[in-house]
Enzyme design. Structure first.
Site, PDB file in Angstrom:
ATOM      1  N   ASP A  99       0.840  -1.175   0.121  1.00 39.38           N
ATOM      2  CA  ASP A  99      -0.049   0.070   0.184  1.00 39.38           C
ATOM      3  C   ASP A  99       0.790   1.375  -0.080  1.00 39.38           C
ATOM      4  OD1 ASP A  99      -2.655   1.362   0.304  1.00 39.38           O
ATOM      5  OD2 ASP A  99      -1.760   2.024   2.343  1.00 39.38           O
ATOM      6  N   GLU A 109       0.956  -0.412  -5.371  1.00 38.03           N
ATOM      7  CA  GLU A 109       0.273   0.598  -5.435  1.00 38.03           C
ATOM      8  C   GLU A 109       1.121   2.005  -5.621  1.00 38.03           C
ATOM      9  OE1 GLU A 109      -3.720   3.419  -3.560  1.00 38.03           O
ATOM     10  OE2 GLU A 109      -1.905   2.285  -2.382  1.00 38.03           O
TER      11      GLU A 109
END
Length: 710
Positions: free
Chosen positions: A386, A439
């Site tokens: 993330d 990401e």
């Protein structure tokens, strides 16, 4: 007197040249006893709570509390627990079995059953283990400091799995703090914040075939279609309270994912997190599956059952930041141990969270060991990392003067880059066939390039540019789309610069952005047609696929973690049609090699029409280097039927219309090409052959080469 020796309890407590000392504040008396229970020697109270007396040979302690008697082994007669190699590897940031050595582990030492504890707090003045077993009294079980390492350790006899505990840390600043265990493998149910001694994972795995073959399922030419799931809100118990446990989730989720044809599920972070509203993205238990869903054994069963159903499992994993909760990592030993001290480096303004100091080898090693814990111990198939963009740049979301340049004066975060490279190298070495996914929303070069070639070493990167451009185009009224075709075309300029996953994730349906169907313009029929066209374009576009739950049923309400998806929508024709379309797209994507073999190979893609005379027609060829039939994709983003659209064809003969998003089955008007189109000898778009096709309104067709009649 207690404070004088608490920092080095083994130098004072336990056996010392025939004398035994034991500190038991509140006890009426303490005896040294033989293993058979006979009294060896009463210990006299020499100061409040401190008992001592002469003892020869093996002994145990009998503690007489008001109203109870406790026979126990003396924690302070046991030697050091961690070996020199463990300490060396930890301080080097490369102890990959960290959770087996630190945290809390049931063990048998010198024939005595108990739990050994170990925690890193190098700047603490003293650290104790506290829990119900000692009345949460930090005076009862102070720990031994392994000098030079910063690790405190203690073996407490008589404890076992299931015990709730914390550490009482007297910080460098003199402040007493109660901290959860950073290496805990189980926790109390939030909002409670205690750690729990976890039993060893004993699940008997039945996924050997999957593990042996998963590398083939993850390479750049394999079909990867991911269903992103928030475990607590996909489906909720009938009364709407709490969440299904891992076994209940498996029973419902597996047949659904099979029916829908997805190859993988991606679970939003399931590491323990204090605030459910963070959806798991503010974790504090990097080694503990959230107690909201059951035990670690239950999570292992979920992964195993998914694998046996030939479904891969990806986990969202968050090394970019952590919350400031008092029981967590913040100011762990009275100093900025896990986080940067300077808020220009150590505080995330966007999320009000703290940033790991990845320049500390122990912190970087702690996080990599966490990633490996899920991959190795739970057979997870990959980590979606993330907020990578926030890690790569020191000025991420900061104004001038709010950030500190790197040693070269630049904006790149060199420590984070080195950490990500190391992570990917270690994962590749220790978890064969597993993948890492970034990401990453910027144009940082080489995210999926091998580390040896100067890249970050990820297997895949989320294509955030494609997502933003495509959704911006789809949100426009079709009246204005002809002037914005570059939003669709631009993604192909860089589509093969990295190995991409095309994401329509949870981030696009929260915080006032509305559901995907609500972004689509027009009346209800047009909205569903637009959504079907969007999914068709996405599934036929180069790149792996990811869709957040609810998108497949045309969820109309913005997603909320506090309620389940609106499954009742499937009683309506529009949402039911979208769901059937998604299932068929997944099957086509898996069965048609030309749709996945060249996802990361520019030789497998060729534009035919990029906007065209109508401005909103997009057509292209997908081809395979492995012998699969070539395909022609054509998408009409206008709400009108367009006839006799000429498309160049790479081969002469019959082309079957194997998919049409306007099929009545999906809620469309059944406008198409009667199943087959035959080429003519007219050249078009650089090919010697061409086809003339009809395109349905707000629709997509897929043509497959069937050969000639000859």
């Amino acid at each position: 007197m207690f404070e004088e020796w608490r920092a080095d309890p083994f130098a004072f407590l336990g056996p010392h040249e025939g004398l035994v000392r034991s500190f038991q504040p509140g006890a009426d008396g303490v005896d040294a006893i033989r293993p058979d229970g006979a009294v060896l020697s009463p210990l006299r109270e020499v100061s409040p709570g401190l008992f001592e007396g002469p003892v020869a040979g093996d002994y145990r302690l009998r503690i007489r509390w008001p109203g109870a008697v406790q026979d126990t082994d003396d924690p302070y007669r046991f030697g050091p627990l961690l070996g020199d190699t463990d300490i060396y590897l930890f301080n080097e940031g490369r102890h990959w079995q960290l959770a087996d050595k630190m945290g809390a582990s049931p063990d048998v030492i010198e024939g005595v059953a108990g739990v050994r504890f170990a925690v890193w707090a190098p700047n603490a003045r003293a650290v104790s283990v506290i829990g119900g077993f000692n009345g949460w009294d930090g005076r009862r079980h102070p720990m031994r400091l392994r000098h030079g390492s910063g690790i405190w350790e203690l073996f407490i006899p008589g404890l076992g799995a299931g015990e709730v505990y914390k550490y009482e840390v007297i910080g460098a600043d003199g402040v007493r703090r109660e901290k959860a265990d950073p290496l805990a493998r189980a926790t109390e149910m939030p909002p409670a914040t205690g750690s729990i001694v976890a039993p060893p994972l004993t699940h008997g795995w039945g996924d050997a075939d999957w593990m042996a073959g998963r590398a083939e399922r993850h390479h750049a030419g394999a079909p990867i279609s991911v269903y992103e799931v928030h475990a607590a809100s996909w489906k909720r118990p009938w009364d709407g309270a709490g969440a299904h446990d891992w076994d209940e989730l498996a029973t419902m989720l597996i047949p659904y994912v099979q029916e829908m044809g997805f190859t993988h599920v991606e679970l939003m972070p399931i590491m323990e997190h204090p605030f459910g509203g963070s959806w798991g993205y503010q974790p504090l238990g990097q080694f503990a599956p959230s107690a909201r869903f059951g035990t670690a054994e239950g999570f292992a069963r979920l992964v195993d059952r998914l694998h046996q159903a030939e479904i891969g499992v990806l986990l969202d994993w968050v090394p970019a930041h952590f919350p400031t909760d008092a029981h967590g990592l913040a100011l762990f030993d009275g100093t900025h141990l896990y986080e940067h001290a300077d808020p220009r480096e150590g505080f995330h303004q966007d999320w009000n969270t703290l940033i790991y100091n990845l320049g500390r080898t122990e912190v970087a090693g702690f996080l990599i060991a966490s990633g490996l814990w899920w991959l190795e111990r739970f057979h997870v198939d990959g980590l979606r990392v993330d907020a990578v963009a926030s890690m790569l740049y020191r000025d991420y979301s900061r104004r001038e003067g709010e950030w500190i340049p790197n040693i070269h004066g630049g904006r790149e975060n060199l420590e984070s880059i080195a950490f990500l490279q190391r992570l990917n190298e270690v994962v590749r070495e220790r978890a064969p066939g597993a993948i890492t996914v970034a990401e990453e929303s910027t144009s940082f070069p080489g995210v999926t390039r091998p580390v040896a070639e100067g890249g970050l070493g990820f297997d895949y990167k989320w294509n955030m540019g494609w997502m933003n451009d495509t959704l911006r185009f789809m949100e426009r009224d079709p009246l204005y789309r002809p002037w914005h075709g570059a939003d669709i075309g631009f993604g192909l300029v860089y589509a093969f610069s990295e190995r991409f996953i095309l994401p329509l994730s949870h981030d696009e349906v929260v915080h006032g952005k509305g559901a995907l169907i609500e972004k689509m313009p027009g009346d209800p029929w047009q909205r569903h047609a637009n959504l079907r066209a969007l999914y068709s374009l996405m599934w036929m576009h180069p790149g792996k696929k990811l869709l957040f739950m609810g998108g497949e049923i045309a969820q109309r309400r913005e997603w909320s973690h506090d309620r389940q998806l609106d499954w009742e929508l499937l009683q309506e024709e529009g949402p039911a049609g979208v769901q059937r379309l998604l299932a068929d797209l997944n099957r086509l994507y898996r069965s048609e090699g030309a749709l996945h073999h060249s996802d990361a190979d520019s030789r497998g893609f060729r534009w035919l029409i990029e906007g065209g005379d109508h401005g909103s027609i997009f057509a292209f060829v997908r081809q395979s280097a492995y012998g699969a039939a070539p395909l022609i994709v054509a998408v009409n983003m206008l709400p009108t039927v367009i006839e006799r659209v000429v498309l160049g064809a790479p081969a002469a003969g019959r082309w079957a219309e194997i998919f049409n998003s306007d099929a009545a089955l999906y809620g469309g008007g059944n406008i198409g090409n009667a199943g087959t189109v035959v080429t003519t000898g007219d050249a078009a778009q650089g090919f010697d052959q061409s086809l003339a096709v009809t395109l349905p309104p707000l629709g997509a067709i897929l043509l497959r080469y069937e050969g000639t009649d000859a």
